[in-house]
Design a protein around this motif. Sequence first.
Motif, PDB file in Angstrom:
ATOM      1  N   LEU A 244      59.239  71.495 110.166  1.00 28.95           N
ATOM      2  CA  LEU A 244      58.098  70.820 110.778  1.00 28.95           C
ATOM      3  C   LEU A 244      56.786  71.209 110.081  1.00 28.95           C
ATOM      4  CD1 LEU A 244      56.981  69.041 113.065  1.00 28.95           C
ATOM      5  CD2 LEU A 244      56.945  71.082 114.517  1.00 28.95           C
ATOM      6  N   MET A 245      56.628  72.496 109.820  1.00 28.01           N
ATOM      7  CA  MET A 245      55.398  72.943 109.167  1.00 28.01           C
ATOM      8  C   MET A 245      55.315  72.382 107.746  1.00 28.01           C
ATOM      9  SD  MET A 245      54.054  74.433 111.605  1.00 28.01           S
ATOM     10  CE  MET A 245      52.616  75.348 111.151  1.00 28.01           C
ATOM     11  N   ALA A 246      56.457  72.280 107.081  1.00 31.21           N
ATOM     12  CA  ALA A 246      56.473  71.727 105.724  1.00 31.21           C
ATOM     13  C   ALA A 246      56.030  70.267 105.749  1.00 31.21           C
ATOM     14  CB  ALA A 246      57.871  71.859 105.115  1.00 31.21           C
ATOM     15  N   LEU A 247      56.531  69.503 106.728  1.00 31.22           N
ATOM     16  CA  LEU A 247      56.167  68.083 106.727  1.00 31.22           C
ATOM     17  C   LEU A 247      54.717  67.890 107.142  1.00 31.22           C
ATOM     18  CD1 LEU A 247      56.053  66.086 109.498  1.00 31.22           C
ATOM     19  CD2 LEU A 247      58.418  66.788 109.593  1.00 31.22           C
TER      20      LEU A 247
ATOM     21  N   THR B 257      68.514  63.928 116.178  1.00 30.64           N
ATOM     22  CA  THR B 257      68.135  64.015 117.586  1.00 30.64           C
ATOM     23  C   THR B 257      66.991  63.057 117.892  1.00 30.64           C
ATOM     24  OG1 THR B 257      68.780  66.327 117.443  1.00 30.64           O
ATOM     25  CG2 THR B 257      67.595  65.653 119.427  1.00 30.64           C
ATOM     26  N   ASN B 258      67.339  62.018 118.642  1.00 32.71           N
ATOM     27  CA  ASN B 258      66.367  60.985 118.961  1.00 32.71           C
ATOM     28  C   ASN B 258      65.124  61.551 119.632  1.00 32.71           C
ATOM     29  OD1 ASN B 258      68.569  59.353 118.268  1.00 32.71           O
ATOM     30  ND2 ASN B 258      67.755  57.724 119.569  1.00 32.71           N
ATOM     31  N   GLY B 259      63.988  61.123 119.150  1.00 33.36           N
ATOM     32  CA  GLY B 259      62.742  61.470 119.824  1.00 33.36           C
ATOM     33  C   GLY B 259      62.317  62.918 119.650  1.00 33.36           C
ATOM     34  N   SER B 260      62.972  63.671 118.767  1.00 32.44           N
ATOM     35  CA  SER B 260      62.580  65.076 118.586  1.00 32.44           C
ATOM     36  C   SER B 260      61.279  65.147 117.764  1.00 32.44           C
ATOM     37  CB  SER B 260      63.711  65.857 117.918  1.00 32.44           C
ATOM     38  OG  SER B 260      64.097  65.221 116.728  1.00 32.44           O
ATOM     39  N   THR B 261      60.761  66.341 117.601  1.00 35.31           N
ATOM     40  CA  THR B 261      59.412  66.493 117.042  1.00 35.31           C
ATOM     41  C   THR B 261      59.314  66.027 115.585  1.00 35.31           C
ATOM     42  OG1 THR B 261      59.248  68.412 118.488  1.00 35.31           O
ATOM     43  CG2 THR B 261      57.512  68.147 116.857  1.00 35.31           C
ATOM     44  N   ILE B 262      60.298  66.388 114.760  1.00 33.63           N
ATOM     45  CA  ILE B 262      60.197  66.042 113.331  1.00 33.63           C
ATOM     46  C   ILE B 262      60.115  64.519 113.119  1.00 33.63           C
ATOM     47  CG2 ILE B 262      61.509  66.116 111.141  1.00 33.63           C
ATOM     48  CD1 ILE B 262      62.028  69.122 111.821  1.00 33.63           C
ATOM     49  N   PRO B 263      61.011  63.727 113.714  1.00 30.84           N
ATOM     50  CA  PRO B 263      60.827  62.278 113.544  1.00 30.84           C
ATOM     51  C   PRO B 263      59.532  61.751 114.155  1.00 30.84           C
ATOM     52  CG  PRO B 263      62.799  62.739 114.858  1.00 30.84           C
ATOM     53  CD  PRO B 263      62.289  64.044 114.351  1.00 30.84           C
TER      54      PRO B 263
ATOM     55  N   ASP C  90      56.404  59.603 109.063  1.00 29.84           N
ATOM     56  CA  ASP C  90      56.028  58.190 108.930  1.00 29.84           C
ATOM     57  C   ASP C  90      57.193  57.279 109.267  1.00 29.84           C
ATOM     58  OD1 ASP C  90      53.248  58.312 107.651  1.00 29.84           O
ATOM     59  OD2 ASP C  90      54.418  59.741 106.467  1.00 29.84           O
ATOM     60  N   ALA C  91      58.410  57.767 109.059  1.00 31.65           N
ATOM     61  CA  ALA C  91      59.590  56.944 109.304  1.00 31.65           C
ATOM     62  C   ALA C  91      60.766  57.872 109.560  1.00 31.65           C
ATOM     63  CB  ALA C  91      59.879  56.086 108.084  1.00 31.65           C
ATOM     64  N   VAL C  92      61.814  57.320 110.146  1.00 34.74           N
ATOM     65  CA  VAL C  92      62.993  58.149 110.407  1.00 34.74           C
ATOM     66  C   VAL C  92      64.261  57.345 110.196  1.00 34.74           C
ATOM     67  CG1 VAL C  92      62.751  57.690 112.900  1.00 34.74           C
ATOM     68  CG2 VAL C  92      64.261  59.514 112.150  1.00 34.74           C
ATOM     69  N   LEU C  93      65.243  58.026 109.644  1.00 37.38           N
ATOM     70  CA  LEU C  93      66.578  57.462 109.547  1.00 37.38           C
ATOM     71  C   LEU C  93      67.444  58.383 110.414  1.00 37.38           C
ATOM     72  CD1 LEU C  93      67.869  55.178 107.878  1.00 37.38           C
ATOM     73  CD2 LEU C  93      68.432  56.864 106.140  1.00 37.38           C
ATOM     74  N   TYR C  94      67.890  57.885 111.538  1.00 43.17           N
ATOM     75  CA  TYR C  94      68.730  58.720 112.407  1.00 43.17           C
ATOM     76  C   TYR C  94      70.158  58.746 111.878  1.00 43.17           C
ATOM     77  CZ  TYR C  94      65.114  59.338 115.916  1.00 43.17           C
ATOM     78  OH  TYR C  94      63.977  59.713 116.565  1.00 43.17           O
ATOM     79  N   THR C  95      70.793  59.913 112.047  1.00 45.20           N
ATOM     80  CA  THR C  95      72.154  60.040 111.517  1.00 45.20           C
ATOM     81  C   THR C  95      73.215  59.565 112.516  1.00 45.20           C
ATOM     82  OG1 THR C  95      71.945  62.365 112.131  1.00 45.20           O
ATOM     83  CG2 THR C  95      71.743  61.840 109.810  1.00 45.20           C
ATOM     84  N   HIS C  96      72.864  59.486 113.794  1.00 45.06           N
ATOM     85  CA  HIS C  96      73.794  58.986 114.820  1.00 45.06           C
ATOM     86  C   HIS C  96      75.121  59.725 114.852  1.00 45.06           C
ATOM     87  CE1 HIS C  96      70.953  55.826 115.501  1.00 45.06           C
ATOM     88  NE2 HIS C  96      71.177  55.220 114.349  1.00 45.06           N
TER      89      HIS C  96
ATOM     90  N   ALA D 111      51.057  62.709 101.424  1.00 45.24           N
ATOM     91  CA  ALA D 111      52.410  62.222 101.117  1.00 45.24           C
ATOM     92  C   ALA D 111      52.976  61.453 102.305  1.00 45.24           C
ATOM     93  CB  ALA D 111      53.313  63.405 100.778  1.00 45.24           C
ATOM     94  N   LYS D 112      53.898  60.540 102.025  1.00 46.46           N
ATOM     95  CA  LYS D 112      54.628  59.844 103.092  1.00 46.46           C
ATOM     96  C   LYS D 112      55.859  60.675 103.431  1.00 46.46           C
ATOM     97  CE  LYS D 112      52.771  55.670 103.818  1.00 46.46           C
ATOM     98  NZ  LYS D 112      51.418  56.240 103.946  1.00 46.46           N
ATOM     99  N   VAL D 113      56.167  60.785 104.710  1.00 40.78           N
ATOM    100  CA  VAL D 113      57.315  61.603 105.109  1.00 40.78           C
ATOM    101  C   VAL D 113      58.361  60.754 105.818  1.00 40.78           C
ATOM    102  CG1 VAL D 113      58.109  63.554 106.493  1.00 40.78           C
ATOM    103  CG2 VAL D 113      55.914  63.694 105.303  1.00 40.78           C
ATOM    104  N   LEU D 114      59.564  60.829 105.294  1.00 38.17           N
ATOM    105  CA  LEU D 114      60.720  60.185 105.922  1.00 38.17           C
ATOM    106  C   LEU D 114      61.605  61.287 106.488  1.00 38.17           C
ATOM    107  CD1 LEU D 114      62.807  57.837 106.383  1.00 38.17           C
ATOM    108  CD2 LEU D 114      63.605  58.253 104.062  1.00 38.17           C
ATOM    109  N   ALA D 115      61.907  61.210 107.777  1.00 36.19           N
ATOM    110  CA  ALA D 115      62.792  62.210 108.385  1.00 36.19           C
ATOM    111  C   ALA D 115      64.221  61.686 108.399  1.00 36.19           C
ATOM    112  CB  ALA D 115      62.341  62.506 109.809  1.00 36.19           C
ATOM    113  N   ILE D 116      65.157  62.587 108.132  1.00 31.57           N
ATOM    114  CA  ILE D 116      66.573  62.288 108.361  1.00 31.57           C
ATOM    115  C   ILE D 116      66.972  63.229 109.483  1.00 31.57           C
ATOM    116  CG2 ILE D 116      68.910  62.506 107.415  1.00 31.57           C
ATOM    117  CD1 ILE D 116      67.809  61.575 104.732  1.00 31.57           C
ATOM    118  N   CYS D 117      67.306  62.677 110.634  1.00 37.01           N
ATOM    119  CA  CYS D 117      67.400  63.519 111.826  1.00 37.01           C
ATOM    120  C   CYS D 117      68.524  63.031 112.734  1.00 37.01           C
ATOM    121  CB  CYS D 117      66.063  63.470 112.558  1.00 37.01           C
ATOM    122  SG  CYS D 117      66.006  64.560 113.987  1.00 37.01           S
TER     123      CYS D 117
END
Length: 369
Positions: A113-116, A132-138, A142-148, A124-130
Amino acid sequence: EKGGYDYFMLKEIAEQPKAVADTLLGRIDAAGSLTLDEVRIPDSVLREVDKVVIVACGTAYHAGLIAKYAIEHWTRIPCETELASEFRYRDPILDQRTLVVAISQSGETMDTLMALRHAREQGAKVLAICNTNGSTIPRESDAVLYTHAGPEVAVASTKAFLTQLVACYLVALYLGQVRGTKWGDEVRGVVRELSVIGAQVEEVLATMEPVRELARSLADKNTVLFLGRHVGYPVALEGALKLKELAYMHAEGFAAGELKHGPIALIEKDVPVVVVVPSPRGRSVLHDKIVSNIQEIRARGARTIVIAERGDEAVRPYADHLVEVPATPVLLQPLVATVPLQVFACELATARGNEVDQPRNLAKSVTVE
Ligand code: M6R
């Protein structure tokens, strides 16, 4: 709730075929093109990206190391993968054309989180790969790809790792698609092969009894070494991390090419050495080099445990234990090669009487720096 398994970890290992299929769901259209509509970063911005920086911790970092090989090969965009905990303290060079990819199962890892946050402050633009829906990092990206992958309860990450890899491949392939890549045919082939990965992981899972037996026979060892090259190197790191976490054994992963620069001094009679052998197709030079590494360590008495593509006869004479995995494109091999290492660590932990789901001193999500 453990679905008939003794441990969540076993359940989560078994869920991997479905988890990887779920990561792909709805993201490849009938024509074999990727449709990552949820990535809210416009294609026009992605076309301008001149550097990708991946930040993550632990197992997610290993997924990021593998992603670097895929991103640079398919897109020709320079990519660095960095431990989130090191990243912001070294004053990294970032600007509007940098795409930062933050990988995190929990979405709550403080270092990531601190890195992003640092990356976004620099523009920079940040894309999260995460996972856990709705967690802090996503939420902060700027965008998120959930792993489901579904909830991962065991502290040791398994299905989250495989699905992080799939998501990384999707990002790499998508960047290639948006920007055009000279590897167009290869990329289309890989997209097709991704859709059979779930079935291939299932195949691996069905052949794990000898791996469990081997693990039990090593319960009184003090150390296990792991070697790999190319994408097999991060797989070796991941195998070693799983073993440390779960079996509380000394375990270390090395790039096989580094052997003669030091680690070979550790090889002595009966030390178990796990070697991840790249597919003999495509990158045959790499394959031949690792075969000679196996010969070298075996000549010094190591007990070789070789993970190789089914039908790879060149390694058989030097493998005290051969674990065969289905044939995949070179870059996708970690999806099948990691699974035996998860099973191996889990079984060793059990044989040593350790608590599999809650290893000592560890927490599922590390929300302090
Ligand atoms: O939730 P995250 O993916 O951000 O967690 C990162 C690491 O703490 C995590 O992968 C850890 O290394 C696992 N316990 C490994 O099995």
